[in-house]
Structures are given as C-alpha cells and as structure tokens.
Scaffold this motif. Structure first.
Motif, PDB file in Angstrom:
ATOM      1  N   LYS A 111      32.989  78.509  11.231  1.00 51.69           N
ATOM      2  CA  LYS A 111      31.931  77.962  11.036  1.00 51.69           C
ATOM      3  C   LYS A 111      30.822  78.956  12.042  1.00 51.69           C
ATOM      4  CE  LYS A 111      32.232  73.166  12.184  1.00 51.69           C
ATOM      5  NZ  LYS A 111      31.976  71.421  12.296  1.00 51.69           N
ATOM      6  N   PRO A 112      29.526  79.410  10.885  1.00 47.81           N
ATOM      7  CA  PRO A 112      28.737  80.551  11.131  1.00 47.81           C
ATOM      8  C   PRO A 112      28.327  80.020  13.194  1.00 47.81           C
ATOM      9  CG  PRO A 112      28.060  79.805   9.101  1.00 47.81           C
ATOM     10  CD  PRO A 112      29.317  78.411   9.515  1.00 47.81           C
ATOM     11  N   GLU A 113      28.185  78.784  12.763  1.00 47.64           N
ATOM     12  CA  GLU A 113      27.177  79.009  14.321  1.00 47.64           C
ATOM     13  C   GLU A 113      28.340  78.456  15.665  1.00 47.64           C
ATOM     14  OE1 GLU A 113      28.249  74.436  12.156  1.00 47.64           O
ATOM     15  OE2 GLU A 113      27.470  76.396  11.701  1.00 47.64           O
ATOM     16  N   ASP A 114      29.491  78.494  15.054  1.00 47.10           N
ATOM     17  CA  ASP A 114      30.359  78.749  16.227  1.00 47.10           C
ATOM     18  C   ASP A 114      30.732  80.139  16.335  1.00 47.10           C
ATOM     19  OD1 ASP A 114      30.981  76.107  16.798  1.00 47.10           O
ATOM     20  OD2 ASP A 114      32.735  76.259  15.513  1.00 47.10           O
ATOM     21  N   ARG A 115      30.114  81.103  15.469  1.00 43.89           N
ATOM     22  CA  ARG A 115      30.636  82.531  15.475  1.00 43.89           C
ATOM     23  C   ARG A 115      29.070  83.239  16.117  1.00 43.89           C
ATOM     24  NH1 ARG A 115      32.300  81.966  10.072  1.00 43.89           N
ATOM     25  NH2 ARG A 115      30.656  82.595   8.916  1.00 43.89           N
ATOM     26  N   GLU A 116      27.830  82.396  15.820  1.00 45.21           N
ATOM     27  CA  GLU A 116      27.000  82.506  16.164  1.00 45.21           C
ATOM     28  C   GLU A 116      26.900  82.707  17.952  1.00 45.21           C
ATOM     29  OE1 GLU A 116      22.265  82.498  16.938  1.00 45.21           O
ATOM     30  OE2 GLU A 116      22.773  81.245  15.024  1.00 45.21           O
TER      31      GLU A 116
END
Length: 321
Positions: free
Chosen positions: A259-264
């Motif tokens: 998920k993009p939010e986890d990477r961010e």
C-alpha cells in the motif's frame, strides 16, 4: 463560539514548539543555514568514513536478487541508468544476489568517481582477498567503495570473522576497498556491531512497522513486529554516537508494503529519525524510483520546515531572555 482555522505552517510551528529541539539534526541545521533544499539525490557523508553517497540507493538484491534479475539485462540496465539520471549514485549488491556482472554492464560508460558501490561477502571464505579480487573483476571496477561481511547472526560474529576483518583492513590500506563493515540479521549481532571500532559502515534493517527487522532470536528470517523496533533503534543510536556510517534497508519490508501509505509511512519515519545517513531500496520499475524520491523529498521538506520553526522559536525565546 467562532472557530479559527489554522494553516499547515501554523500547525507545524505549534508542533515544533511542543517538540522542543529534538527534531533538530546536524545536516538539517547546516542545510537551513545555507538555504539548501534536502533531497533524495543529495550527496551525504557516510559516518566517520568521509565518503559521499546519494541519500537514496538502488538495491540489486530483492528476494536475493531474483526480482531484479527477472527484469532481464536490458530492463536492469535501464533501471540503473534511470536512477543515475535522477542523481541516485549509490548501488547496493552482494555475492548472494548474483548481480555483480549485471551491474558491470549497467554502469559501463558512467562516471565511476560519481558511483558508490557496495557489496557483501557471505560465509567464511579461507582466502577473502582472492574472493575480493573476483568481485572487482565481476563488477568491472578497480576498487569497491564499501565491502561488508554479510548476514551476521551471533553475538560473537567478530571472533568467528577475525580473518575476514583482517583481510578487509589490509584491502582498505591498499585502497582496494574504501570502507568496511557488516550487515546484521539479529539483535545480538547488531548490538556487537554497534560497539566495534572496526566497523565503518552498518547496513541496518529499519521500518516503523517492524517488518523484517532484527530480533533477539539468532535467525535471519524470524518474524518481527513493531514491538522489536525500540531495541533496534537503541543500537542504531549507539552506532551514531560511535560515528559509524549507517545505511537503512528493508525500508519497504522487502516488498511487503504494497500500500502506498505504508511505503510513505516507512520512508517518512526513517528520513525524520536522523538515525541513518542513507537508505537503500530494491526497485523493479522507474515508477517505484519516482515514488520513493517523492516520498523522501516530502519527508525532508517537512523536517526542514519544522526545524526552521524551532530555530525561529528558539531565537524569539532568546530575545525574551
């Protein structure tokens, strides 16, 4: 009752006031003084070594290199060169990844002096200097910027690796390598590494989710979670106090953060912790490189803005005093 809306800058200033000076770091203060904007492509200093490398590195070892090798030679070459064009000059590999010769082809024609190449030696080879010569041939380089002892587990790994450490020191004296260090895969090994003067560079597993990080269990692939993070951070702080170079890995949980939010979240945490000099991520597409650069730049901009607010508040307080 009227409601007053506050701007993002006002929010950051109020957060800074609560934070005090804990958010300040040496590189952000220096950059603020110079009016510089911090980015993923910045050439940062690696601990006490004095060596420079890009803040973001490209890894060639996701799932032991299988992800990068699956791109094929042309795809891998394009990826390395795209990263280079974005200012990403730090390339991370290891014998176990089977990507030495791939990197040799990918960097042909690039300015060697701009590159920072790290590789790692596994096991306990009897003649490490001969192995190192093979690495240089495979990579097509005269010297290697950083050579690490790979995947250490036990608390006494330095006793078992004494002949490797001596050989690495000899190679460094001959400028065949420019720095040496270790990558650890357990908390006991990490704790030992943090104390050793021999270590120039530590490659450490770090992310706020606690995925694929070091635990007290002496096993490189044991499950971990956020409860294991504080002990790891404490040892990284010791490394920083001892002026070791620190490079963060497993920033994307070895690809588990889909998920993009986890990477961010992970990149923001690591960039704003002031515990690492640089990070390395194993990419498989230019889109992933672009996303990482964007996330890093955003995290650094937030840090700079908070630090600017803290400096302003401290100045105002000093005037009152």
């Amino acid at each position: 009752m009227s409601r007053r809306r506050i701007t993002r800058r006002q929010f950051i200033k109020s957060t800074a006031a609560l934070a005090g000076t804990t958010f300040l770091s040496s590189y952000t203060i220096e950059s603020l003084a110079k009016g510089a904007e911090l980015t993923a492509a910045d050439q940062v200093t690696l601990g006490k070594t004095g060596l420079k490398l890009s803040r973001l590195g490209i890894g060639a070892g996701t799932r032991s290199g299988r992800i990068q090798r699956a791109l094929g030679t042309e795809g891998f070459n394009r990826l390395i060169r795209y990263a280079y064009d974005q200012g990403i000059t730090y390339i991370d590999t290891a014998e176990n990844y089977k990507t030495h010769t791939w990197i040799r082809e990918a960097i042909k024609g690039l300015n060697r002096e701009k590159l920072f190449i790290m590789t790692k030696m596994p096991g306990l080879p009897e003649k490490p200097l001969e192995v190192l010569d093979r690495y240089r041939t495979e990579l097509g380089v005269e010297y290697i910027d950083s050579l690490l002892i790979h995947c250490r587990l036990g608390s006494n790994w330095d006793d078992r690796c004494k002949h490797l450490m001596d050989a690495f020191e000899e190679a460094k004296a001959k400028k065949i390598i420019l720095s040496h260090g270790v990558s650890c895969h357990s908390l006991p090994a990490l704790t030992n590494a943090a104390q050793l003067d021999w270590v120039d560079v530590n490659l450490v597993r770090i992310n706020p989710q606690g995925t694929q990080i070091d635990t007290p269990v002496v096993n490189w692939n044991v499950k971990s979670n956020a409860s294991h993070l504080p002990a790891v951070l404490e040892q990284i702080k010791v490394m920083r106090q001892n002026r070791h170079g620190v490079i963060g890995m497993k920033i994307i949980g070895e690809g588990k953060f889909t998920k993009p939010e986890d990477r961010e979240k992970s990149i923001r945490f690591t960039m704003q912790s002031d515990l690492v000099d640089a990070i390395v991520i194993g990419f498989k597409s230019t889109t992933e490189i672009d996303e990482a650069i964007l996330n890093i730049n955003r995290a650094l901009a937030e840090t700079a803005e908070i630090n600017e607010a803290i400096l302003s508040i401290n100045h105002a307080l000093s005037q009152i005093a």
